[in-house]
Structure formats: structure tokens, C-alpha cells
Write a protein that holds these residues in place. Sequence first.
Motif, PDB file in Angstrom:
ATOM      1  N   SER A  56       0.879  -1.260   0.179  1.00 20.39           N
ATOM      2  CA  SER A  56      -0.209  -0.193   0.089  1.00 20.39           C
ATOM      3  C   SER A  56       0.990   1.361  -0.012  1.00 20.39           C
ATOM      4  CB  SER A  56      -0.534  -0.356   1.122  1.00 20.39           C
ATOM      5  OG  SER A  56      -0.061  -0.077   2.404  1.00 20.39           O
ATOM      6  N   GLU A  57       0.666   2.186  -0.933  1.00 18.60           N
ATOM      7  CA  GLU A  57       0.796   3.755  -0.264  1.00 18.60           C
ATOM      8  C   GLU A  57       0.135   4.748  -0.184  1.00 18.60           C
ATOM      9  OE1 GLU A  57       2.838   5.982  -4.043  1.00 18.60           O
ATOM     10  OE2 GLU A  57       2.940   4.641  -4.607  1.00 18.60           O
ATOM     11  N   ALA A  58       0.752   5.308   0.835  1.00 25.52           N
ATOM     12  CA  ALA A  58       0.448   6.812   1.012  1.00 25.52           C
ATOM     13  C   ALA A  58       1.865   8.051   0.654  1.00 25.52           C
ATOM     14  CB  ALA A  58      -0.238   7.123   2.526  1.00 25.52           C
ATOM     15  N   GLU A  59       0.609   9.319   0.649  1.00 28.52           N
ATOM     16  CA  GLU A  59       1.273  10.354   0.281  1.00 28.52           C
ATOM     17  C   GLU A  59       0.881  11.633   0.830  1.00 28.52           C
ATOM     18  OE1 GLU A  59       1.404  11.764  -3.201  1.00 28.52           O
ATOM     19  OE2 GLU A  59       2.409  10.136  -4.768  1.00 28.52           O
ATOM     20  N   PHE A  60       1.992  11.959   2.046  1.00 30.17           N
ATOM     21  CA  PHE A  60       1.833  12.772   2.500  1.00 30.17           C
ATOM     22  C   PHE A  60       2.571  14.312   1.791  1.00 30.17           C
ATOM     23  CE2 PHE A  60       1.487   9.540   5.421  1.00 30.17           C
ATOM     24  CZ  PHE A  60       0.184   9.313   5.923  1.00 30.17           C
ATOM     25  N   GLU A  61       2.491  15.296   2.431  1.00 28.24           N
ATOM     26  CA  GLU A  61       2.497  16.876   2.164  1.00 28.24           C
ATOM     27  C   GLU A  61       3.000  17.546   3.091  1.00 28.24           C
ATOM     28  OE1 GLU A  61       3.055  18.268  -1.037  1.00 28.24           O
ATOM     29  OE2 GLU A  61       1.891  16.444  -1.335  1.00 28.24           O
ATOM     30  N   LEU A  62       4.258  17.595   3.103  1.00 22.56           N
ATOM     31  CA  LEU A  62       4.654  18.278   3.794  1.00 22.56           C
ATOM     32  C   LEU A  62       5.495  20.077   4.055  1.00 22.56           C
ATOM     33  CD1 LEU A  62       8.139  15.621   4.480  1.00 22.56           C
ATOM     34  CD2 LEU A  62       5.978  15.900   5.359  1.00 22.56           C
ATOM     35  N   PRO A  63       5.268  20.280   5.502  1.00 19.01           N
ATOM     36  CA  PRO A  63       5.856  22.156   5.427  1.00 19.01           C
ATOM     37  C   PRO A  63       6.940  22.682   5.152  1.00 19.01           C
ATOM     38  CG  PRO A  63       5.790  20.824   7.362  1.00 19.01           C
ATOM     39  CD  PRO A  63       5.202  19.631   6.402  1.00 19.01           C
ATOM     40  N   GLY A  64       7.878  21.876   4.791  1.00 17.91           N
ATOM     41  CA  GLY A  64       9.120  21.940   4.320  1.00 17.91           C
ATOM     42  C   GLY A  64       9.855  20.697   3.751  1.00 17.91           C
ATOM     43  N   GLU A  65      10.953  20.795   2.733  1.00 20.54           N
ATOM     44  CA  GLU A  65      11.646  19.989   2.057  1.00 20.54           C
ATOM     45  C   GLU A  65      13.069  19.098   2.794  1.00 20.54           C
ATOM     46  OE1 GLU A  65      13.389  22.209  -1.262  1.00 20.54           O
ATOM     47  OE2 GLU A  65      11.653  22.377  -2.108  1.00 20.54           O
ATOM     48  N   ASP A  66      13.045  19.957   4.195  1.00 17.93           N
ATOM     49  CA  ASP A  66      14.410  19.372   5.381  1.00 17.93           C
ATOM     50  C   ASP A  66      13.738  18.690   6.154  1.00 17.93           C
ATOM     51  OD1 ASP A  66      16.865  19.095   6.300  1.00 17.93           O
ATOM     52  OD2 ASP A  66      16.455  21.115   7.551  1.00 17.93           O
ATOM     53  N   ALA A  67      13.149  17.418   5.445  1.00 17.02           N
ATOM     54  CA  ALA A  67      12.898  16.211   5.749  1.00 17.02           C
ATOM     55  C   ALA A  67      13.356  14.705   6.787  1.00 17.02           C
ATOM     56  CB  ALA A  67      11.213  15.827   5.378  1.00 17.02           C
ATOM     57  N   SER A  68      13.526  13.987   8.176  1.00 17.06           N
ATOM     58  CA  SER A  68      14.502  12.937   8.094  1.00 17.06           C
ATOM     59  C   SER A  68      13.236  12.576   9.175  1.00 17.06           C
ATOM     60  CB  SER A  68      15.449  13.763   9.154  1.00 17.06           C
ATOM     61  OG  SER A  68      14.410  13.762  10.916  1.00 17.06           O
ATOM     62  N   VAL A  69      13.700  10.943   8.598  1.00 18.73           N
ATOM     63  CA  VAL A  69      11.867  10.101   8.715  1.00 18.73           C
ATOM     64  C   VAL A  69      13.268   8.646   9.791  1.00 18.73           C
ATOM     65  CG1 VAL A  69      11.469   8.059   7.521  1.00 18.73           C
ATOM     66  CG2 VAL A  69      11.805  10.574   6.236  1.00 18.73           C
ATOM     67  N   SER A  70      12.214   8.403  10.218  1.00 21.36           N
ATOM     68  CA  SER A  70      12.762   7.626  11.298  1.00 21.36           C
ATOM     69  C   SER A  70      11.595   6.367  11.509  1.00 21.36           C
ATOM     70  CB  SER A  70      12.964   7.826  12.818  1.00 21.36           C
ATOM     71  OG  SER A  70      12.048   8.617  13.693  1.00 21.36           O
ATOM     72  N   THR A  71      11.272   5.257  12.302  1.00 13.96           N
ATOM     73  CA  THR A  71      10.615   3.564  12.466  1.00 13.96           C
ATOM     74  C   THR A  71      10.480   3.166  13.640  1.00 13.96           C
ATOM     75  OG1 THR A  71      10.549   3.676   9.891  1.00 13.96           O
ATOM     76  CG2 THR A  71       9.004   2.368  11.947  1.00 13.96           C
ATOM     77  N   ASN A  72      10.353   3.390  15.193  1.00 10.94           N
ATOM     78  CA  ASN A  72      10.615   3.115  16.199  1.00 10.94           C
ATOM     79  C   ASN A  72       8.775   2.528  16.489  1.00 10.94           C
ATOM     80  OD1 ASN A  72      11.892   1.817  18.449  1.00 10.94           O
ATOM     81  ND2 ASN A  72      11.643   4.205  18.957  1.00 10.94           N
ATOM     82  N   ASN A  73       8.957   0.998  16.981  1.00 14.45           N
ATOM     83  CA  ASN A  73       7.755   0.152  17.745  1.00 14.45           C
ATOM     84  C   ASN A  73       6.956   0.889  16.656  1.00 14.45           C
ATOM     85  OD1 ASN A  73       9.751  -0.827  19.560  1.00 14.45           O
ATOM     86  ND2 ASN A  73       8.606   1.352  20.952  1.00 14.45           N
ATOM     87  N   GLY A  74       6.687   0.750  15.212  1.00 13.50           N
ATOM     88  CA  GLY A  74       5.775   0.669  14.589  1.00 13.50           C
ATOM     89  C   GLY A  74       5.317   2.388  13.992  1.00 13.50           C
ATOM     90  N   VAL A  75       5.824   3.301  14.777  1.00 16.47           N
ATOM     91  CA  VAL A  75       5.251   5.018  15.044  1.00 16.47           C
ATOM     92  C   VAL A  75       6.406   5.247  13.877  1.00 16.47           C
ATOM     93  CG1 VAL A  75       5.327   6.590  16.203  1.00 16.47           C
ATOM     94  CG2 VAL A  75       4.694   4.705  17.044  1.00 16.47           C
ATOM     95  N   LEU A  76       6.119   5.827  12.417  1.00 13.34           N
ATOM     96  CA  LEU A  76       6.669   6.417  11.475  1.00 13.34           C
ATOM     97  C   LEU A  76       6.463   8.272  12.046  1.00 13.34           C
ATOM     98  CD1 LEU A  76       7.917   6.596   8.713  1.00 13.34           C
ATOM     99  CD2 LEU A  76       5.493   7.097   7.967  1.00 13.34           C
ATOM    100  N   THR A  77       7.935   8.741  12.250  1.00 14.36           N
ATOM    101  CA  THR A  77       7.330   9.844  12.549  1.00 14.36           C
ATOM    102  C   THR A  77       8.731  10.822  11.387  1.00 14.36           C
ATOM    103  OG1 THR A  77       8.380   9.446  14.483  1.00 14.36           O
ATOM    104  CG2 THR A  77       8.410  11.295  13.840  1.00 14.36           C
ATOM    105  N   ILE A  78       8.366  11.341  11.380  1.00 11.84           N
ATOM    106  CA  ILE A  78       8.911  12.098   9.823  1.00 11.84           C
ATOM    107  C   ILE A  78       9.145  14.209  10.212  1.00 11.84           C
ATOM    108  CG2 ILE A  78       8.381  13.656   7.290  1.00 11.84           C
ATOM    109  CD1 ILE A  78       6.997  11.329   6.571  1.00 11.84           C
ATOM    110  N   THR A  79      10.049  14.113  10.378  1.00 15.01           N
ATOM    111  CA  THR A  79      10.121  15.576  11.032  1.00 15.01           C
ATOM    112  C   THR A  79      10.774  16.292   9.876  1.00 15.01           C
ATOM    113  OG1 THR A  79      11.002  14.685  13.085  1.00 15.01           O
ATOM    114  CG2 THR A  79      11.510  16.433  13.473  1.00 15.01           C
ATOM    115  N   VAL A  80      10.254  18.012  10.138  1.00 14.69           N
ATOM    116  CA  VAL A  80      10.666  19.001   8.869  1.00 14.69           C
ATOM    117  C   VAL A  80      10.891  20.061   9.749  1.00 14.69           C
ATOM    118  CG1 VAL A  80       9.886  20.190   7.305  1.00 14.69           C
ATOM    119  CG2 VAL A  80       8.875  18.468   7.036  1.00 14.69           C
ATOM    120  N   GLU A  81      12.325  19.900   9.918  1.00 12.81           N
ATOM    121  CA  GLU A  81      13.063  21.503  10.498  1.00 12.81           C
ATOM    122  C   GLU A  81      12.161  23.127   9.708  1.00 12.81           C
ATOM    123  OE1 GLU A  81      14.940  21.025  13.421  1.00 12.81           O
ATOM    124  OE2 GLU A  81      14.870  19.213  13.040  1.00 12.81           O
ATOM    125  N   ARG A  82      12.321  24.059   9.981  1.00 14.53           N
ATOM    126  CA  ARG A  82      11.277  25.418  10.420  1.00 14.53           C
ATOM    127  C   ARG A  82      12.850  26.265   9.053  1.00 14.53           C
ATOM    128  NH1 ARG A  82       6.303  27.960  13.142  1.00 14.53           N
ATOM    129  NH2 ARG A  82       5.169  25.854  13.257  1.00 14.53           N
TER     130      ARG A  82
END
Length: 82
Positions: A56-82
Amino acid sequence: MSIRQLAGEDERIVRRYEYEDSYVLAANVGLAEEDIDVDVVGTTAIVVAETDGDVSEAEFELPGEDASVSTNNGVLTITVER
């Protein structure tokens, strides 16, 4: 801090946290790190997940381009610096 919460068709919870220095998108995908792949293209995060042979595929619009991605215990986290 500001919090927004969304539930998609499959009732998975996605939360967006807004801090002074960053935005954080957190999704409870319930999958191991090796079962999920995330590519960030510009301001779009493309998430591909594989469960029991189904992809399956999903797309998310982010508020910026400088993103880091991590996965921990089934939780996906995408962090975008301002």
C-alpha cells in the motif's frame, strides 16, 4: 505547540505537531522498520508499506523540504525543520 489529528480510511491515526523550530508528523503504522519505506521528494513524503504480501502507498504533503524520517515500535515519524 499545536496538534492536529487525522484518521484515514483504515482508521490509522496521523498526528501533526507544530513546534517553534520544527513540524513533526507521527503515524502509528504498526509495522516493523523493514516493512516500510519512505521517500521524500520536495515537499511530499511517499510511504510504501508491505503487509502479508500486499503493498500500500500513501502520500503526505510536508510543510518544507528539510525532512528526516525514523521508525520506532511501529510509529513512523517525519520531522521537518523550519
